[in-house]
Design an enzyme around this catalytic site. Structure first.
Site: not given
Ligand SMILES: Cc1ncc(COP(=O)(O)O)c(C=O)c1O
Lengths: 408, 142
Positions: A202, A366
């Site tokens: 990720d 999150c």
């Molecule tokens: C570590 C990480 N993974 C995944 C995401 C998700 O990204 P997106 O909302 O652009 O799909 C974020 C964004 O907040 C993130 O910081």
């Protein structure tokens, strides 16, 4: 390392930084949520709609050709950005979340079976937890979690203990959005491959700070969002190794992803189109190229050097705030400063800083399991980008003193 | 006092403040003075989940009047919650169900009600009215 960037001139590339919030000049420290966009990207967006808006890969008229060519140039640009071997290894998505779901669904449902194990870590964003939980629930797989230490670093010994011949997939964040920790992903990938597991990284938070070379990393998949790299929202890419992508079934059905459709049978298009059903987000894909050009013109090492100076200054400066504790003190960190203040709720901090024109993020980011690990419900997070300055950090510190005074 | 009289009184209280600091200091004071909800009422059923702070709401009938008690783990939200309770608690279910809350907007705090996902305030207000409707229906059926 110091840098030779002209920050004042960089700031003038970002029109939004002139906004006045609650009567004060905006201080934007919520860059880990999304970065602001330079004029170049805004112009590319309006330029597309004003001059060559057309549906791609279909029409043979001038506009369609121009749009298709710009769209495919962006793919090549992203290929270079990640040093991917083939341009068809770049799949356009809605963002990091979408890319992870694509892999969990298309790869996971085909290749994982009951009793197989998937490894993630304690510091994952919900987007890198929930798709795997859904997969595990459906297939009867088992989800294992790499623990972390109090500084917010992965316990690599524990990771090794989790790896067995049952491990079929490892999905780990490159850089933690809540802590700033940079994970040793090359080592993580090697160790996973040694037991025959595939690896997704990720890269949502890493891609604006760190040079990424997917061939050197040897990751199987890498997912990122352009809106965190000074580019447009709702657009990202999934990198996947070509053989793996070829072996995976399509994820969504529709136009663009087919070769031939009859009611009896449909044959699928080749990579990358197999995974790009429907009219894509053409304008944002086209504009993405300009965001990457902007970043590369400044140079990621230069950007990182400036951001590290800001992080160091801020880390020192906040230590004078009574009762403040930094969450995430890894040795390897990007410019994310997450903190709690004894006896003060993070939301109160956010509201009172907002009144002073300072935008930080407050809450669980999150990453609820991570917050539970630290026994907190959330943090306040200031995250810095290339256009931020020491003076702005001084305003944050003054702001925090005021918060303390008002809530003390 | 009617619901609107209480709202008007709050609006005039806030007219005294000419900067954000005194306004928020007042809200923080309200939050500090607001009696905490007894632990036994801080149940899963009574919790109103926002993304950032938690709000608890307990409702009960006292004669013909519907009364509320509430709490939050964030002090500013607590102050705002205390104002919602002050305005709505102790009226008939019908009055509560039919009420039109305009004071937050007039005081310039409407952004706190708009951020549905980041705090429980908007959800709490909705829940208070839902209690109004529910108890109103009960008394009609009884
Ligand atoms: C570590 C990480 N993974 C995944 C995401 C998700 O990204 P997106 O909302 O652009 O799909 C974020 C964004 O907040 C993130 O910081």
């Amino acid at each position: 390392m110091s840098h030779n960037l002209n920050i004042a001139s960089i700031r003038s590339d970002f029109p939004i930084l002139n906004e006045v919030v609650n009567g004060k000049q905006l201080v934007y420290f919520d860059n880990a949520a999304t970065t602001q966009k330079p004029r170049l990207v805004l112009d590319a967006l309006s330029g597309y709609y004003e001059h060559y808006n057309a549906n791609i890969h279909r029409g043979i008229h001038h506009l369609a050709e121009k749009a298709t060519s710009a769209f495919e140039q962006s793919r090549k640009r992203l290929q270079a950005f990640l040093n991917a071997e083939h341009s068809e290894e770049i799949i356009f998505t809605y963002g990091t979340t979408d890319g992870i779901n694509l892999v969990a669904s298309a790869y996971g449902r085909k290749f994982l079976k009951e009793g197989d194990e998937v490894i993630i870590s304690t510091m994952e964003h919900h987007s890198n937890i929930v798709p795997w939980q859904m997969l595990c629930e459906e297939k009867g797989c088992i989800l294992k979690v790499i623990p972390i230490n109090d500084e917010g670093e992965l316990l690599m010994d524990e990771y090794e203990k989790l790896l067995t011949e049952k491990t079929k997939f490892v999905s780990v964040v490159h850089v933690s959005n809540a802590l700033g920790t940079i994970n040793p992903i090359k080592e993580i990938i090697q160790k996973a491959h040694a037991v025959g597991a595939k690896v997704l990284i990720d890269g949502a938070q890493a891609s604006s700070h760190i040079e990424i070379d997917v061939q050197d990393l040897d990751c199987d998949f890498y997912s990122l969002s352009l809106h965190k790299i000074y580019g447009p929202t709702g657009m990202g890419i999934l990198y996947g190794k070509r053989d793996l992508l070829n072996a995976m079934p399509p994820y969504r059905g529709g136009g663009e992803m087919i070769k031939e459709v009859t009611f009896a049978k449909t044959t699928y298009n080749e990579l990358p189109y197999k995974f790009e059903a429907g009219t894509p987000n053409i304008a944002d894909v086209v504009a993405a190229k300009y965001a990457l050009d902007y970043v590369d013109a400044l140079g990621k090492p230069q950007i990182a050097a400036h951001e590290n100076e800001l992080l160091k200054y801020a880390t020192n400066a906040v230590s004078e705030i009574e009762g403040l504790r930094i969450i995430g003190q890894a040795k390897e960190k990007v410019s994310v400063l997450s903190f709690v203040i004894d006896g003060i709720h993070h939301q109160d901090i956010g509201v009172l800083l907002d009144q002073q024109g300072i935008a930080v993020r407050t809450g669980h980011h999150c990453t609820q399991p991570l917050m539970n690990r630290f026994n907190i419900t959330g943090t306040s997070r200031a995250s810095f980008a290339v256009y931020n300055t020491i003076e702005e950090i001084d305003r944050l510190i003054q702001g925090l003193h005021k918060v303390r005074k008002m809530l003390g | 006092m009617t619901i609107n009289e209480i709202q008007d009184e709050l609006i005039s209280d806030f007219e005294l403040f000419d900067d954000w600091e005194s306004k928020y200091e007042f809200i923080i004071d309200l939050g500090k003075q607001f009696p905490p909800l007894e632990e036994q009422y801080k149940t899963e059923d009574n919790i109103i989940k926002g993304c950032q702070s938690r709000v608890w709401l307990n409702a009960y009938m006292d004669g013909d009047l519907l009364k509320f008690e509430a709490d939050s783990d964030a002090i500013i939200v607590r102050g705002l919650v205390s104002m919602l309770v002050k305005v709505l608690s102790g009226h008939t279910p019908e009055q509560i169900a039919k009420s039109d809350l305009y004071f937050m907007e007039r005081i310039g705090l409407h952004q706190h009600l708009a951020q549905t996902r980041s705090n429980g305030l908007a959800a709490m207000l909705k829940q208070m009215k839902a209690y109004g409707f529910a108890f109103q229906a009960k008394s009609v059926n009884a």
